[in-house]
Design a protein around this motif. Structure first.
Motif, mmCIF file in Angstrom:
data_model
loop_
_atom_site.group_PDB
_atom_site.id
_atom_site.type_symbol
_atom_site.label_atom_id
_atom_site.label_comp_id
_atom_site.label_asym_id
_atom_site.label_seq_id
_atom_site.Cartn_x
_atom_site.Cartn_y
_atom_site.Cartn_z
ATOM 1 N N GLY A 42 -12.331 -7.765 -2.750
ATOM 2 C CA GLY A 42 -13.297 -7.629 -3.830
ATOM 3 C C GLY A 42 -14.491 -6.781 -3.442
ATOM 4 N N ASN A 43 -14.313 -5.911 -2.456
ATOM 5 C CA ASN A 43 -15.399 -5.051 -1.991
ATOM 6 C C ASN A 43 -15.457 -3.713 -2.705
ATOM 7 O OD1 ASN A 43 -16.104 -6.965 -0.110
ATOM 8 N ND2 ASN A 43 -14.972 -6.017 1.552
ATOM 9 N N ILE A 69 -8.139 2.560 -13.084
ATOM 10 C CA ILE A 69 -6.986 2.055 -13.835
ATOM 11 C C ILE A 69 -5.690 2.587 -13.242
ATOM 12 C CG2 ILE A 69 -5.807 2.114 -16.081
ATOM 13 C CD1 ILE A 69 -8.627 2.070 -17.354
ATOM 14 N N SER A 70 -5.678 3.854 -12.844
ATOM 15 C CA SER A 70 -4.460 4.436 -12.266
ATOM 16 C C SER A 70 -4.070 3.702 -10.983
ATOM 17 C CB SER A 70 -4.646 5.930 -11.996
ATOM 18 O OG SER A 70 -5.740 6.157 -11.132
ATOM 19 N N THR A 71 -5.050 3.284 -10.198
ATOM 20 C CA THR A 71 -4.777 2.532 -8.972
ATOM 21 C C THR A 71 -4.237 1.151 -9.310
ATOM 22 O OG1 THR A 71 -6.553 3.721 -7.845
ATOM 23 C CG2 THR A 71 -5.791 1.673 -6.826
ATOM 24 N N LEU A 72 -4.813 0.511 -10.308
ATOM 25 C CA LEU A 72 -4.339 -0.801 -10.761
ATOM 26 C C LEU A 72 -2.869 -0.725 -11.164
ATOM 27 C CD1 LEU A 72 -5.121 -3.767 -11.673
ATOM 28 C CD2 LEU A 72 -5.409 -2.772 -13.918
ATOM 29 N N ALA A 101 0.839 -1.206 0.000
ATOM 30 C CA ALA A 101 0.000 0.000 0.000
ATOM 31 C C ALA A 101 0.870 1.250 0.000
ATOM 32 C CB ALA A 101 -0.928 -0.001 1.213
ATOM 33 N N TYR A 102 1.903 1.272 0.834
ATOM 34 C CA TYR A 102 2.808 2.428 0.908
ATOM 35 C C TYR A 102 3.479 2.659 -0.442
ATOM 36 C CZ TYR A 102 6.682 5.440 2.228
ATOM 37 O OH TYR A 102 7.575 6.482 2.287
ATOM 38 N N VAL A 147 -3.640 1.411 3.476
ATOM 39 C CA VAL A 147 -3.709 -0.050 3.549
ATOM 40 C C VAL A 147 -5.161 -0.534 3.599
ATOM 41 C CG1 VAL A 147 -3.499 -0.268 6.068
ATOM 42 C CG2 VAL A 147 -2.662 -2.094 4.585
ATOM 43 N N GLU A 148 -6.050 0.241 4.195
ATOM 44 C CA GLU A 148 -7.462 -0.164 4.244
ATOM 45 C C GLU A 148 -8.073 -0.222 2.846
ATOM 46 O OE1 GLU A 148 -9.193 -1.533 6.704
ATOM 47 O OE2 GLU A 148 -7.305 -1.407 7.790
ATOM 48 N N ASN A 149 -7.694 0.702 1.985
ATOM 49 C CA ASN A 149 -8.188 0.667 0.599
ATOM 50 C C ASN A 149 -7.646 -0.560 -0.125
ATOM 51 O OD1 ASN A 149 -9.821 2.919 0.699
ATOM 52 N ND2 ASN A 149 -8.188 4.301 0.104
ATOM 53 N N LEU A 150 -6.373 -0.864 0.080
ATOM 54 C CA LEU A 150 -5.798 -2.060 -0.534
ATOM 55 C C LEU A 150 -6.573 -3.295 -0.083
ATOM 56 C CD1 LEU A 150 -3.636 -3.476 -2.244
ATOM 57 C CD2 LEU A 150 -2.199 -3.545 -0.196
#
Length: 85
Positions: free
Chosen positions: A52-53, A58-61, A36-37, A43-46
């Motif tokens: 799968g929630n 695309i930029s995050t991917l 995540a860092y 880290v919660e978003n990761l």
């Protein structure tokens, strides 16, 4: 506070991607917080993506794939969409 109810079911490919992310992180013996860092995210978003929630942009991917030392296409390789047989 009531738990939010999802308006529509999460696409299967989002869940598949989350499972694949989790498997890759475990296989590479990485810590979720380090990935995540390196991806510049919380880290919660990761974890939401891994479960799968939550769908990701695309930029995050791309950021996550780079943090894992791979390309976005490698991360997406083998995922099945509903339309495939």
């Amino acid at each position: 506070m009531e738990k939010r109810v999802r308006k529509k079911e999460m696409p299967a490919v989002v869940i598949q991607l989350g499972i694949k992310l989790k498997d890759i992180i475990e296989a590479k013996k990485l810590k979720q917080r380090e990935v995540a860092y390196d991806a510049g995210m919380d880290v919660e978003n990761l974890r939401k993506y891994m479960k799968g929630n939550q769908e990701m942009k695309i930029s995050t991917l791309i950021k996550i794939s780079e943090a894992l030392g791979m390309t976005a296409s490698e991360l997406l390789d083998g995922l099945q969409t509903k339309n495939e047989n």
